[in-house]
Design a protein around this motif. Structure first.
Motif, short mmCIF file in Angstrom:
data_model
loop_
_atom_site.label_atom_id
_atom_site.label_comp_id
_atom_site.label_asym_id
_atom_site.label_seq_id
_atom_site.Cartn_x
_atom_site.Cartn_y
_atom_site.Cartn_z
N LEU A 140 0.80 -1.24 -0.02
CA LEU A 140 0.13 -0.05 0.08
C LEU A 140 0.89 1.28 -0.18
N PHE A 171 -4.49 9.16 -5.03
CA PHE A 171 -5.49 8.23 -5.46
C PHE A 171 -6.47 8.76 -6.46
N ALA A 197 -7.37 0.96 -2.91
CA ALA A 197 -6.07 0.11 -3.21
C ALA A 197 -6.40 -1.06 -3.37
#
Ligand code: SF4
Length: 480
Positions: A140, A171, A197
């Motif tokens: 991550l 993101f 994610a």
């Protein structure tokens, strides 16, 4: 999809000066490092025998490093017997070439990656990109770094310099460029970010035919590799693809499974402050019908045997990359990881990078000085690496290089003075007599930077020798 590198970064003092002016960076770092260090202290405090475990870890690593040649040959034999292929890479260029050729041989142009310091050290992602191969980070924090066209700044938490709001923005803006876009209306709640994610990465896991990993440990007696992690992304990468390529530093070897037992206690408590890590994946060569069909192990030297030859510096090869030393370091907390100019930041970076890369460049020569020598790193290190000792040792090496004539001349002058007591006494008397004229800071010259950041102590009105001569005859002996 570009890839930033550490190449051309300024020396530590310049980089740190810029970083310390970034109030948001300092707040992010302070909050994160203090949280992790407190949790680590509690996790370590639970074990009465922590000191014994630490000593066992130190001894196992020292024994292994002393017999590294024997254990590496044994590992190669066991991996080969189990169906894997072992490659030896002397440096970063050779390792990158081997991995690129292995990927090309599969006909693929994409790989998924497990978080790996060794592949960051050799700049594998950039080398693969130059060959038309895209590497997708699946950890991550590494994903945040990759999407943000950023650089890792911490060993365990590579995006420690980012807060939730920044991650949400990365993101939302970048996921679509790399694959599945972020969900509409993404918030900065941790659960929402993790879900974004997860969805983004899942399609990559299911599509990938080739994975690249590092390893935390390699067990010589059976040829087994071990990866410990917290998210499960490593398990996906290590089991789903058809081809697995692991790039591992030669110092990651342990002789036996019994040795591993010690490190599976030392590592999680020191790094994530957990009693045991959530995912431990172990594999030995290949197994028909189970996991990758093709396994390649690239054993990386890249400066490690040179480091091994240094009697003081070799202890850094004990490092298990737990990052405990980063989280207690007052310099790291203020300067952040990017200032160290390599994937290895903090105290371990200050002693490892100059040994792996040498001290000829300005940035590498500056690293041994990126410390206050407070010793907190040594106190928390689970394998008892005396980082301050290595820092001082490397400082001596840097000072012996051309371009440090002023320091050498100053040290030679000090040596002569301390060797001649009469001259030293005269110098002390002269210094005391002229104390009112001494500047508190130096306006120019090699010592200017030193006095810019430190207060010169006020000299006493009379030297100690004079005071002692007057007082020693009148000293009262204690009554028996
Ligand atoms: S030097 Fe010690 S504390 Fe720092 S990362 Fe390595 S093992 Fe952990």
């Amino acid at each position: 999809m570009s890839g930033r590198t550490y190449l051309g970064m300024p020396a530590f003092p310049q980089a740190a000066r810029a970083a310390t002016k970034d109030a948001r960076l300092r707040a992010n770092l302070r909050r994160a490092t203090h949280t992790i260090r407190d949790k680590r202290a509690r996790a370590v405090g639970e074990l009465d025998d922590w000191a014994l475990l630490r000593e066992a870890g130190r001894r196992i690593k020292d024994h292994t490093l002393r017999h590294l040649d024997t254990y590496l040959i044994q590992l190669e034999e066991r991996v080969t017997a189990a169906g894997g292929t072992v490659h030896w890479a002397a440096d970063a260029a050779e390792a990158n070439r081997i991995v690129a050729e292995l990927v090309r041989a599969t006909g693929e142009s994409e790989v998924v990656k497990v978080k790996s310091m060794a592949t960051q050290e050799i700049g594998l992602n950039e080398a693969l990109a130059a060959e038309g191969i895209t590497a997708y980070e699946t950890d991550l924090a590494e994903l945040i770094v990759q999407l943000g066209d950023d650089l890792p700044s911490h060993i365990l938490v590579p995006a420690i310099h980012r807060n939730r709001e920044e991650i949400r923005a990365i993101f939302a803006a970048k996921m679509a460029e790399w694959g599945r876009p972020a969900p509409e209306g993404l918030t900065d709640r941790p659960a929402d970010l993790a879900e974004a994610a997860r969805l983004h990465l899942r399609e990559k896991f299911l599509r990938a035919k080739v994975a690249v990993s590092g390893a935390n440990f390699m067990i010589a007696e059976t040829g087994t590799l071990v990866v410990v992690e917290s998210e499960g992304n490593g398990r996906m990468c290590l089991t789903l693809p058809e081809t697995l390529i692991s790039v591992v530093g030669i110092e990651k070897i342990l002789p036996t499974w019994q040795d591993l037992e010690v490190f599976l206690q030392l590592l999680p408590r020191s790094s994530t402050a957990e009693r045991m890590n959530p995912y431990t994946t172990m594999w030995t060569g290949t197994t028909p019908g189970d996991g990758p069909r093709d396994f390649h192990l690239v054993l990386l030297d890249n400066g490690r045997t040179d480091t091994l030859a240094d009697e003081v510096g070799r202890q850094v090869l004990r490092c298990i990359r737990c990052s405990a030393c980063l989280n207690v370091c007052p310099v790291y907390e203020r300067a952040g990881g990017h200032a160290y100019g390599s994937p290895y930041p903090g105290p371990i970076g200050a002693v490892l990078t100059p040994q792996l890369r040498g001290t000829t460049s300005e940035v590498d020569a500056s690293l041994p000085f990126a410390s206050s020598l407070c010793g907190a790193c040594y106190e928390v290190c689970p394998v008892a690496i005396d980082i301050p000792e290595v820092l001082v040792h490397l400082r001596e090496q840097v000072a012996a290089q051309p371009g440090h004539g002023a320091e050498r001349a100053a040290m030679r002058g000090a040596t002569w003075l301390f060797d001649h007591p009469a001259a030293l006494a005269a110098a002390e008397r002269a210094a005391s007599a002229t104390r009112a004229l001494h500047p508190r800071t130096l306006p120019f010259g090699p010592a200017k930077a030193w006095t810019d950041s430190r207060d010169l102590p006020q000299l006493p009105a009379e030297p100690f020798r004079t005071w002692w001569k007057q007082h020693r005859t009148t000293r009262q002996e204690p009554t028996p």
